[in-house]
Each structure stands twice: as C-alpha cells, then as structure tokens.
Design a protein around this motif. Structure first.
Motif, PDB file in Angstrom:
ATOM      1  N   ARG A 252      25.296  45.430  46.025  1.00 14.00           N
ATOM      2  CA  ARG A 252      26.821  45.827  45.773  1.00 14.00           C
ATOM      3  C   ARG A 252      28.039  45.815  46.659  1.00 14.00           C
ATOM      4  NH1 ARG A 252      23.618  47.738  42.367  1.00 14.00           N
ATOM      5  NH2 ARG A 252      23.035  49.041  40.580  1.00 14.00           N
ATOM      6  N   THR A 253      27.399  45.075  47.561  1.00 19.07           N
ATOM      7  CA  THR A 253      28.816  44.536  48.154  1.00 19.07           C
ATOM      8  C   THR A 253      29.809  44.172  47.658  1.00 19.07           C
ATOM      9  OG1 THR A 253      27.329  44.110  49.727  1.00 19.07           O
ATOM     10  CG2 THR A 253      29.449  43.166  50.348  1.00 19.07           C
ATOM     11  N   PHE A 254      30.169  43.480  46.437  1.00 18.22           N
ATOM     12  CA  PHE A 254      31.072  43.037  46.084  1.00 18.22           C
ATOM     13  C   PHE A 254      30.930  43.400  44.211  1.00 18.22           C
ATOM     14  CE2 PHE A 254      30.957  39.872  49.110  1.00 18.22           C
ATOM     15  CZ  PHE A 254      31.563  39.987  49.973  1.00 18.22           C
ATOM     16  N   ARG A 255      30.203  44.480  44.456  1.00 20.06           N
ATOM     17  CA  ARG A 255      30.741  45.176  42.275  1.00 20.06           C
ATOM     18  C   ARG A 255      31.285  44.826  41.835  1.00 20.06           C
ATOM     19  NH1 ARG A 255      30.261  47.029  37.884  1.00 20.06           N
ATOM     20  NH2 ARG A 255      29.243  48.284  37.214  1.00 20.06           N
ATOM     21  N   ASP A 256      32.840  45.458  42.469  1.00 20.22           N
ATOM     22  CA  ASP A 256      34.007  45.063  41.456  1.00 20.22           C
ATOM     23  C   ASP A 256      34.209  43.191  41.332  1.00 20.22           C
ATOM     24  OD1 ASP A 256      34.375  47.637  41.760  1.00 20.22           O
ATOM     25  OD2 ASP A 256      35.652  47.240  42.948  1.00 20.22           O
ATOM     26  N   ALA A 257      33.273  42.316  41.474  1.00 18.70           N
ATOM     27  CA  ALA A 257      33.691  40.929  41.700  1.00 18.70           C
ATOM     28  C   ALA A 257      32.668  40.859  40.708  1.00 18.70           C
ATOM     29  CB  ALA A 257      33.871  40.258  43.023  1.00 18.70           C
ATOM     30  N   TRP A 258      31.737  41.343  39.872  1.00 18.74           N
ATOM     31  CA  TRP A 258      30.462  40.673  38.616  1.00 18.74           C
ATOM     32  C   TRP A 258      31.909  41.287  37.146  1.00 18.74           C
ATOM     33  CZ3 TRP A 258      26.281  45.229  39.802  1.00 18.74           C
ATOM     34  CH2 TRP A 258      26.036  45.636  40.243  1.00 18.74           C
ATOM     35  N   VAL A 259      30.787  39.483  37.420  1.00 19.66           N
ATOM     36  CA  VAL A 259      31.419  39.482  35.890  1.00 19.66           C
ATOM     37  C   VAL A 259      29.925  39.259  35.026  1.00 19.66           C
ATOM     38  CG1 VAL A 259      33.312  38.346  36.443  1.00 19.66           C
ATOM     39  CG2 VAL A 259      31.565  37.143  36.366  1.00 19.66           C
ATOM     40  N   LYS A 260      30.147  39.596  33.735  1.00 15.69           N
ATOM     41  CA  LYS A 260      29.285  39.354  32.997  1.00 15.69           C
ATOM     42  C   LYS A 260      28.268  37.166  32.421  1.00 15.69           C
ATOM     43  CE  LYS A 260      26.926  40.561  27.985  1.00 15.69           C
ATOM     44  NZ  LYS A 260      27.196  38.945  27.586  1.00 15.69           N
ATOM     45  N   ALA A 261      27.661  37.009  32.739  1.00 12.71           N
ATOM     46  CA  ALA A 261      27.272  35.786  32.189  1.00 12.71           C
ATOM     47  C   ALA A 261      26.251  36.156  31.570  1.00 12.71           C
ATOM     48  CB  ALA A 261      27.024  35.050  33.637  1.00 12.71           C
ATOM     49  N   GLY A 262      26.505  35.860  29.834  1.00 13.11           N
ATOM     50  CA  GLY A 262      25.393  35.596  28.734  1.00 13.11           C
ATOM     51  C   GLY A 262      24.424  37.307  28.901  1.00 13.11           C
ATOM     52  N   ALA A 263      23.717  36.897  29.151  1.00 17.06           N
ATOM     53  CA  ALA A 263      22.797  38.283  30.344  1.00 17.06           C
ATOM     54  C   ALA A 263      22.397  38.707  31.168  1.00 17.06           C
ATOM     55  CB  ALA A 263      21.174  37.719  29.122  1.00 17.06           C
ATOM     56  N   SER A 264      23.078  37.867  32.444  1.00 15.45           N
ATOM     57  CA  SER A 264      23.069  38.056  33.633  1.00 15.45           C
ATOM     58  C   SER A 264      23.957  38.772  33.624  1.00 15.45           C
ATOM     59  CB  SER A 264      22.845  36.996  34.407  1.00 15.45           C
ATOM     60  OG  SER A 264      23.189  35.952  34.212  1.00 15.45           O
ATOM     61  N   ILE A 265      24.335  39.104  35.429  1.00 17.92           N
ATOM     62  CA  ILE A 265      25.352  39.439  36.323  1.00 17.92           C
ATOM     63  C   ILE A 265      25.664  38.083  37.541  1.00 17.92           C
ATOM     64  CG2 ILE A 265      26.363  41.083  37.485  1.00 17.92           C
ATOM     65  CD1 ILE A 265      25.474  43.438  35.800  1.00 17.92           C
ATOM     66  N   ALA A 266      26.800  37.777  37.388  1.00 21.05           N
ATOM     67  CA  ALA A 266      26.852  36.505  38.437  1.00 21.05           C
ATOM     68  C   ALA A 266      28.528  36.990  39.414  1.00 21.05           C
ATOM     69  CB  ALA A 266      27.488  35.868  37.862  1.00 21.05           C
ATOM     70  N   GLU A 267      28.703  37.130  40.226  1.00 23.23           N
ATOM     71  CA  GLU A 267      29.840  38.044  40.999  1.00 23.23           C
ATOM     72  C   GLU A 267      30.704  36.482  40.712  1.00 23.23           C
ATOM     73  OE1 GLU A 267      27.968  40.252  45.118  1.00 23.23           O
ATOM     74  OE2 GLU A 267      27.426  38.440  44.913  1.00 23.23           O
ATOM     75  N   ASP A 268      32.299  36.774  41.061  1.00 20.85           N
ATOM     76  CA  ASP A 268      33.297  35.851  40.952  1.00 20.85           C
ATOM     77  C   ASP A 268      33.431  35.559  42.194  1.00 20.85           C
ATOM     78  OD1 ASP A 268      36.249  35.817  40.595  1.00 20.85           O
ATOM     79  OD2 ASP A 268      35.718  34.616  39.275  1.00 20.85           O
ATOM     80  N   LEU A 269      33.550  34.352  42.267  1.00 22.06           N
ATOM     81  CA  LEU A 269      33.775  34.148  43.874  1.00 22.06           C
ATOM     82  C   LEU A 269      35.846  34.766  44.046  1.00 22.06           C
ATOM     83  CD1 LEU A 269      32.586  33.223  46.399  1.00 22.06           C
ATOM     84  CD2 LEU A 269      33.468  31.118  46.110  1.00 22.06           C
ATOM     85  N   PRO A 270      36.424  34.307  43.626  1.00 22.80           N
ATOM     86  CA  PRO A 270      38.021  34.102  43.793  1.00 22.80           C
ATOM     87  C   PRO A 270      37.889  36.787  43.881  1.00 22.80           C
ATOM     88  CG  PRO A 270      37.750  32.761  41.976  1.00 22.80           C
ATOM     89  CD  PRO A 270      36.570  33.416  42.216  1.00 22.80           C
ATOM     90  N   LYS A 271      37.552  36.698  42.977  1.00 21.63           N
ATOM     91  CA  LYS A 271      37.606  37.962  42.792  1.00 21.63           C
ATOM     92  C   LYS A 271      36.606  38.129  44.539  1.00 21.63           C
ATOM     93  CE  LYS A 271      37.724  39.326  38.286  1.00 21.63           C
ATOM     94  NZ  LYS A 271      36.943  39.746  37.018  1.00 21.63           N
ATOM     95  N   ALA A 272      35.781  38.176  44.122  1.00 26.55           N
ATOM     96  CA  ALA A 272      35.138  38.589  46.163  1.00 26.55           C
ATOM     97  C   ALA A 272      35.562  38.108  47.374  1.00 26.55           C
ATOM     98  CB  ALA A 272      33.917  37.886  45.991  1.00 26.55           C
ATOM     99  N   LYS A 273      35.910  36.536  47.287  1.00 27.95           N
ATOM    100  CA  LYS A 273      37.692  37.045  48.533  1.00 27.95           C
ATOM    101  C   LYS A 273      38.652  37.824  48.305  1.00 27.95           C
ATOM    102  CE  LYS A 273      36.889  31.759  48.343  1.00 27.95           C
ATOM    103  NZ  LYS A 273      37.002  30.695  48.902  1.00 27.95           N
ATOM    104  N   GLU A 274      39.507  37.999  47.061  1.00 26.67           N
ATOM    105  CA  GLU A 274      40.235  39.419  47.440  1.00 26.67           C
ATOM    106  C   GLU A 274      39.287  40.486  48.082  1.00 26.67           C
ATOM    107  OE1 GLU A 274      41.581  40.421  43.483  1.00 26.67           O
ATOM    108  OE2 GLU A 274      41.880  37.633  43.374  1.00 26.67           O
ATOM    109  N   ILE A 275      38.333  40.872  47.278  1.00 21.55           N
ATOM    110  CA  ILE A 275      37.610  42.138  47.862  1.00 21.55           C
ATOM    111  C   ILE A 275      37.559  42.059  49.161  1.00 21.55           C
ATOM    112  CG2 ILE A 275      35.602  43.913  48.423  1.00 21.55           C
ATOM    113  CD1 ILE A 275      35.794  43.027  44.868  1.00 21.55           C
ATOM    114  N   ALA A 276      37.168  40.711  49.422  1.00 22.30           N
ATOM    115  CA  ALA A 276      36.519  40.538  51.324  1.00 22.30           C
ATOM    116  C   ALA A 276      38.364  41.069  52.769  1.00 22.30           C
ATOM    117  CB  ALA A 276      36.164  39.165  51.705  1.00 22.30           C
ATOM    118  N   HIS A 277      39.127  40.100  51.678  1.00 18.31           N
ATOM    119  CA  HIS A 277      40.245  40.001  52.297  1.00 18.31           C
ATOM    120  C   HIS A 277      41.014  41.649  52.533  1.00 18.31           C
ATOM    121  CE1 HIS A 277      40.618  36.432  53.732  1.00 18.31           C
ATOM    122  NE2 HIS A 277      40.630  35.343  51.920  1.00 18.31           N
ATOM    123  N   LYS A 278      40.644  42.687  51.632  1.00 18.86           N
ATOM    124  CA  LYS A 278      41.476  43.605  51.835  1.00 18.86           C
ATOM    125  C   LYS A 278      40.681  44.881  52.758  1.00 18.86           C
ATOM    126  CE  LYS A 278      41.668  48.092  49.382  1.00 18.86           C
ATOM    127  NZ  LYS A 278      41.549  48.691  47.769  1.00 18.86           N
TER     128      LYS A 278
END
Length: 140
Positions: free
Chosen positions: A50-76
């Motif tokens: 759940r490191t990048f939980r706030d970067a999760w996006v729904k991709a059909g019936a699965s969950i993916a991590e949005d890379l630009p959002k994950a980078k924003e979280i990492a920079h913060k």
C-alpha cells in the motif's frame, strides 16, 4: 472473500470489504455512487503493498498504480524527509547557537541537498513504482 472496488470522486480506488451481514447487491447500492464503475473482485486483486495507495486506479476488474501520481507521492515524501534532516542544521545556522559549528552545519546541509537531489533525479527517471521505492530507500 470478495471485495467491491470502484472509482471514487478523486479518481482513486475505493475498496469495500463486505462483512456478509448485507447482501452484496444491496451493499453496492448503498456504497457505490450512482453511475460509478465497480467490480466485485477476489481478495488477491487488492495489492498487498500500500506504499502508493493514493495512486491506485481502477483498471477494469483490477487495480493499477498510476506512475505520475506515485511520483507525486514520492516527491512529497522526499521533501518531508529532507526537511527532517535539515532541521537540526537549520537551527544551528538560524539561531547561531553558541558553541555550534555553523560551517559543519552548512557542510551537512550541502550533503543532504546532494542526497535528495540524486533521489529526485532517480524518482523522475523511474519507469515503475518498484524503481520509485528503490529511489526512496524502501524495499521494492
């Protein structure tokens, strides 16, 4: 046990953990916003990391991590860690604490700036969330 996932109003993913007390279709009607896309998924669909939980996006019936959002979280996170490391040295310089070596404090600040500038470059260059975690010094 099954979970309900749906895209929430912030563009992220909400995960509902049914207890079995309410039929799943009734629960969907109660918790999923009208018109929102949802899926009923198995437990293993929900990422354990759940490191990048706030970067999760729904991709059909699965969950993916949005890379630009994950980078924003990492920079913060990077900025917060850098500020924590700067704090004691900033105090020495700003408060001109007697007996404290301002030159040593400034040298330490320079090392911290270099460390976090390198980290920033690595985060920006990352092509996966695993690479971002490595740049942050987290286990991938």
């Amino acid at each position: 046990m099954s979970k309900i996932i749906f895209e929430n109003s912030e563009g992220g993913v909400s995960v509902v953990h049914p207890t079995g007390d309410v039929p799943i279709n009734e629960l969907i009607n109660r918790v999923v916003p009208s018109g929102a896309s949802y899926e009923i998924v198995d437990d293993d669909t929900i990422p354990a990391d759940r490191t990048f939980r706030d970067a999760w996006v729904k991709a059909g019936a699965s969950i993916a991590e949005d890379l630009p959002k994950a980078k924003e979280i990492a920079h913060k996170s990077r900025r917060e860690k850098r500020a924590e490391e700067f704090a004691p040295h900033d105090d020495v310089i700003a408060k001109q604490i007697p007996g404290a070596d301002a030159d040593a404090a400034e040298a330490a600040r320079a090392d911290i700036r270099t460390k976090y500038a390198t980290m920033q470059t690595e985060i920006d260059a990352a092509t996966t969330t695993a690479e971002i975690k490595t740049a942050l010094g987290l286990s991938a």
